[in-house]
Structures are given as C-alpha cells and as structure tokens.
Design a protein around this motif. Structure first.
Motif, PDB file in Angstrom:
ATOM      1  N   ALA A   1      95.616 -31.485  -8.183  1.00 50.19           N
ATOM      2  CA  ALA A   1      95.330 -30.144  -7.358  1.00 50.19           C
ATOM      3  C   ALA A   1      93.958 -30.356  -6.657  1.00 50.19           C
ATOM      4  N   ILE A   2      93.771 -29.798  -5.340  1.00 48.08           N
ATOM      5  CA  ILE A   2      92.694 -29.837  -4.622  1.00 48.08           C
ATOM      6  C   ILE A   2      91.751 -28.899  -5.293  1.00 48.08           C
ATOM      7  N   SER A   3      90.584 -28.980  -5.095  1.00 46.62           N
ATOM      8  CA  SER A   3      89.626 -28.069  -5.780  1.00 46.62           C
ATOM      9  C   SER A   3      89.844 -26.473  -5.812  1.00 46.62           C
ATOM     10  N   THR A   4      90.091 -25.738  -4.538  1.00 44.27           N
ATOM     11  CA  THR A   4      90.013 -24.512  -4.542  1.00 44.27           C
ATOM     12  C   THR A   4      91.375 -23.969  -5.405  1.00 44.27           C
ATOM     13  N   ALA A   5      92.326 -24.858  -5.632  1.00 46.39           N
ATOM     14  CA  ALA A   5      93.586 -24.570  -6.285  1.00 46.39           C
ATOM     15  C   ALA A   5      93.223 -24.367  -7.923  1.00 46.39           C
TER      16      ALA A   5
ATOM     17  N   LEU B   1      98.238 -28.833  -2.409  1.00 43.69           N
ATOM     18  CA  LEU B   1      97.132 -28.892  -1.466  1.00 43.69           C
ATOM     19  C   LEU B   1      97.344 -27.732  -0.547  1.00 43.69           C
ATOM     20  N   GLY B   2      96.297 -27.466   0.432  1.00 45.53           N
ATOM     21  CA  GLY B   2      96.155 -26.641   1.253  1.00 45.53           C
ATOM     22  C   GLY B   2      96.745 -26.896   2.740  1.00 45.53           C
ATOM     23  N   GLN B   3      96.735 -28.139   2.929  1.00 48.53           N
ATOM     24  CA  GLN B   3      97.681 -28.418   4.048  1.00 48.53           C
ATOM     25  C   GLN B   3      98.142 -29.875   3.705  1.00 48.53           C
ATOM     26  N   PRO B   4      99.336 -29.958   4.381  1.00 51.72           N
ATOM     27  CA  PRO B   4     100.150 -31.271   3.985  1.00 51.72           C
ATOM     28  C   PRO B   4      99.517 -32.615   4.598  1.00 51.72           C
TER      29      PRO B   4
ATOM     30  N   GLU C   1     100.294 -17.764  -0.284  1.00 54.58           N
ATOM     31  CA  GLU C   1      99.545 -17.511   0.852  1.00 54.58           C
ATOM     32  C   GLU C   1      98.061 -17.969   0.521  1.00 54.58           C
ATOM     33  N   ASN C   2      97.483 -18.485   1.413  1.00 56.59           N
ATOM     34  CA  ASN C   2      96.051 -18.603   1.200  1.00 56.59           C
ATOM     35  C   ASN C   2      95.060 -18.374   2.246  1.00 56.59           C
ATOM     36  N   PRO C   3      94.897 -16.954   2.326  1.00 57.58           N
ATOM     37  CA  PRO C   3      93.968 -16.403   3.304  1.00 57.58           C
ATOM     38  C   PRO C   3      92.579 -16.785   3.135  1.00 57.58           C
TER      39      PRO C   3
ATOM     40  N   LEU D   1      78.272 -24.340   3.915  1.00 56.60           N
ATOM     41  CA  LEU D   1      79.490 -25.129   4.210  1.00 56.60           C
ATOM     42  C   LEU D   1      79.606 -25.659   2.986  1.00 56.60           C
ATOM     43  N   ARG D   2      81.128 -26.076   2.839  1.00 54.76           N
ATOM     44  CA  ARG D   2      81.479 -26.774   1.713  1.00 54.76           C
ATOM     45  C   ARG D   2      81.488 -28.233   2.128  1.00 54.76           C
ATOM     46  N   GLU D   3      81.359 -28.993   1.176  1.00 56.96           N
ATOM     47  CA  GLU D   3      81.292 -30.623   1.597  1.00 56.96           C
ATOM     48  C   GLU D   3      82.226 -31.195   2.534  1.00 56.96           C
ATOM     49  N   PRO D   4      81.734 -32.253   3.584  1.00 60.87           N
ATOM     50  CA  PRO D   4      82.646 -32.750   4.540  1.00 60.87           C
ATOM     51  C   PRO D   4      84.140 -33.275   3.483  1.00 60.87           C
ATOM     52  N   GLY D   5      85.204 -33.075   4.209  1.00 58.66           N
ATOM     53  CA  GLY D   5      86.403 -33.501   3.466  1.00 58.66           C
ATOM     54  C   GLY D   5      87.018 -32.472   2.565  1.00 58.66           C
ATOM     55  N   SER D   6      86.391 -31.004   2.741  1.00 57.47           N
ATOM     56  CA  SER D   6      86.984 -30.007   1.993  1.00 57.47           C
ATOM     57  C   SER D   6      88.130 -29.660   3.028  1.00 57.47           C
ATOM     58  N   GLY D   7      89.335 -29.039   2.339  1.00 57.73           N
ATOM     59  CA  GLY D   7      90.182 -28.618   3.285  1.00 57.73           C
ATOM     60  C   GLY D   7      89.714 -27.250   3.938  1.00 57.73           C
ATOM     61  N   THR D   8      89.154 -26.584   3.052  1.00 57.06           N
ATOM     62  CA  THR D   8      88.620 -24.999   3.566  1.00 57.06           C
ATOM     63  C   THR D   8      87.531 -25.285   4.849  1.00 57.06           C
ATOM     64  N   ARG D   9      86.870 -26.314   4.516  1.00 51.02           N
ATOM     65  CA  ARG D   9      85.940 -26.502   5.743  1.00 51.02           C
ATOM     66  C   ARG D   9      86.390 -27.061   7.052  1.00 51.02           C
TER      67      ARG D   9
ATOM     68  N   ARG E   1      95.047 -17.479   8.278  1.00 50.51           N
ATOM     69  CA  ARG E   1      96.087 -17.609   7.445  1.00 50.51           C
ATOM     70  C   ARG E   1      96.749 -19.075   7.229  1.00 50.51           C
ATOM     71  N   ARG E   2      96.577 -19.482   5.948  1.00 48.13           N
ATOM     72  CA  ARG E   2      97.031 -20.720   5.473  1.00 48.13           C
ATOM     73  C   ARG E   2      97.821 -20.380   4.412  1.00 48.13           C
ATOM     74  N   GLN E   3      98.542 -21.738   3.746  1.00 44.11           N
ATOM     75  CA  GLN E   3      99.529 -21.578   2.816  1.00 44.11           C
ATOM     76  C   GLN E   3      98.921 -22.650   1.796  1.00 44.11           C
ATOM     77  N   TRP E   4      99.371 -22.521   0.606  1.00 44.37           N
ATOM     78  CA  TRP E   4      99.501 -23.350  -0.217  1.00 44.37           C
ATOM     79  C   TRP E   4     100.728 -24.260  -0.353  1.00 44.37           C
ATOM     80  N   TYR E   5     100.579 -25.688  -0.620  1.00 48.82           N
ATOM     81  CA  TYR E   5     101.819 -26.396  -0.428  1.00 48.82           C
ATOM     82  C   TYR E   5     101.842 -27.188  -1.973  1.00 48.82           C
TER      83      TYR E   5
HETATM   84  P1  PGA Z   1      89.240 -27.514  -0.582  1.00 46.95           P
HETATM   85  O1  PGA Z   1      90.568 -27.403  -0.267  1.00 46.95           O
HETATM   86  O2  PGA Z   1      89.300 -27.136  -1.871  1.00 46.95           O
HETATM   87  O3  PGA Z   1      89.085 -28.981  -0.507  1.00 46.95           O
HETATM   88  O4  PGA Z   1      88.452 -26.688   0.428  1.00 46.95           O
HETATM   89  C1  PGA Z   1      91.592 -26.234  -0.036  1.00 46.95           C
HETATM   90  C2  PGA Z   1      92.415 -26.205   0.832  1.00 46.95           C
HETATM   91  O5  PGA Z   1      92.830 -27.130   1.969  1.00 46.95           O
HETATM   92  O6  PGA Z   1      92.564 -24.941   1.314  1.00 46.95           O
END
Ligand code: PGA
Length: 301
Positions: A100-104, A148-151, A164-166, A195-203, A266-270
C-alpha cells in the motif's frame, strides 16, 4: 474421452495469454522445460498441435483457439466453486500479501484486522512504501494486491476504485483564514506551503490542481510523511493538503479544514493487480470483502 488435467489447462491458458513459454513459466513459478512438458502432454492427449511457431511468434492453431474458450469456461467455473466453498466455510490457510502507498496506512490496517478476524488462519502481510516502489513491486507482480491513490499509467493492470479519498487543505486552528468562506485558490496559493516529498501521490494531485489554474505554490518546507506534515501545520509553519483519512484519529477541532474553492479534491482509492493474472482464492476473497457494498468505508468528516 480426453484425460488432460486442470493443471495442464492452467499452463495452457497462461501460455496462450502470454504467447510465450518463458513468461507463462515465470507467472506460474515453474521452469520452462516443465511448461513445455505439460504442453506436450496436453497436445498428445488432444491428438492435435495447439500451438505453432511462426518466426519468433507463438500462435494458437484452430484447435488451440477452441481450447482457450474451453479453458476459460472450465477455469472460471472451478474458481466459482472455490469461492462458494470459501463463502460456506471461511478460508483455511493461505497468504495475502498487500502493498500500500503511504497514506493508505491510515485505513488499511483496520480493514486487514477485520478481514483477519473473519479468516484467522490466513497469514496477512502489509508493506507500506512510496508510489515509486509500489509501482516497481507491481511491475514484478510478486505480491497479491496493491493499494494506490491513482492507477499507474503504462502498466497492464486492473484497477478497481473502492473508496473515496477527498483531499483537504489543513491549517492550524488559529490560522487567519480559518473562518473565511470560499477562499479563492489564488489566495491560498500565497500561503507558505508544506508539501509532501516528490513522488507522493497527494503532492502530484495538489500540483496538478494549481497548475490547471495557472497558479504556483510557494513551498516553505518539504516533509517526507503525513505525520511530519501534521506536526508542521500545528506548529503554524504553513498550510498543507492531506487526505481526510489522515485525520482519522484526531479530534475534529485539532486542525482547521480550510474552506477553499475547488476543494476537496475528489479522488478514489484503487485496488490494483496485474491484468489477466489469475489471483489466489485469498486475494479474491479479500477483494470481495473490500468491495462489499455493506462495508462503511467513508472517510472521517
Ligand atoms: P501518497 O499517495 O501517500 O504517496 O501521497 C496517496 C495518494 O496517491 O493519494
């Protein structure tokens, strides 16, 4: 009457899907000679060649094509049978390897706990890492399921949204924008950003939104985890965007969720797995558990 085995049919299905003995061998954790031998036995039993080599490519003969339909029917029906047994008796043994990705981390352990309670004999493991490494593991396909937060783009995968992943803008409770309504994006862009680190999905999602509006963020600090980000927000160092799931264990008044236009994002968990790849009974049972419409997966409000 034909005498081929289920095992031979599985090997054939994988060879037909990949068009390659070696890739089928890799997927099934077999050696290439073992795959060739099973295929030879199957063709001998059927009494016709199933594959032909044209140049470097392996092609199905017409008997081979017929057999793929039969193989899909038989294997799908065996799968259904396995699942109905599981539904009746619960799983007995087996292993589930999740990545799982960090935020999960803020919700996967809870889900795993519930799943483990229902199926106590299943061994469960969870690896949490950043997006880059999740994608690497996915490419090698050694684990069962990936969250993941994005496929991923450019990989042949099946991606199923399950929750959902708002994403919201967080600030300290005494932040000057705390009581403002419908804060324009251009206004919040002027704040010092954490900001989160580069490579973070949230960022990535945050940067995409601001770029779409031709706005630039002023990064004050880059932090490698949601926890560090929360501490920095509380210390009044700036504002940050985080998934609402990150607030799960906090009292609502501890942070301020700013009312910013275009937010929440508005995002989703996948849940993701390599396309066309047969999944274990345990993995399929976990998927069913995850996608059960009766499950309340709403993020905290
Ligand atoms: P992150 O990813 O933990 O790397 O930010 C989560 C996400 O893609 O929503």
């Amino acid at each position: 009457m034909l005498h081929f085995t289920l095992r031979q049919l599985k090997v054939f299905e994988a060879v037909a899907r990949h068009g390659s003995f070696s890739r089928a061998a890799e997927e099934l954790h077999m050696t290439q000679p073992a795959v060739s031998m099973q295929m030879k036995k199957l063709a001998d039993d059927i009494g016709q060649p199933l594959l032909e080599q044209t140049g470097k490519r392996l092609r199905l003969t017409s008997a081979g094509q017929e057999l793929t339909h039969t193989a899909h029917d038989i294997l799908a029906s065996v799968k259904r049978f396995e699942l109905s047994l599981v539904a009746q008796r619960g799983l007995s043994g087996g292993q589930l390897r999740l990545v799982a990705i960090s935020t999960a981390t803020y919700f996967v352990p809870r889900l795993l706990g519930e799943f483990a309670q229902r199926h106590p004999s299943v061994k469960v493991s969870l690896r949490v890492t950043n997006r880059e490494q999740v994608l690497e593991s996915l490419a090698t396909g050694m684990d069962d399921l990936y969250i993941l937060g994005q496929p991923p783009e450019g990989l042949a995968v099946t991606a199923i949204p399950f929750m959902e992943n708002p994403l919201v803008v967080l600030a300290a409770p005494d932040h000057p924008l705390a009581r403002k309504r419908a804060i324009p994006l251009a206004r919040v862009a002027q704040e010092p950003w954490l900001l989160r680190e580069p490579g973070s999905g949230t960022r990535k999602a945050v940067e995409r939104l601001f770029a779409e509006h031709q706005l630039q963020l002023t990064p004050r600090m880059e932090l490698g985890s949601n926890e560090a980000l929360k501490q920095a927000v509380l210390a009044g160092l700036g504002v940050a965007v985080m998934s609402r799931h990150v607030l799960a264990l906090h009292a609502p008044e501890q942070f301020n969720v700013l009312d910013v236009e275009e937010f929440p994002i508005r995002r989703q968990w996948y849940v993701v797995y390599p396309a066309g790849r047969p999944r274990s009974v345990v993995a399929r049972t976990f998927l069913d558990f995850l996608l059960d419409p009766a499950r309340d997966l709403a993020p905290p409000t």
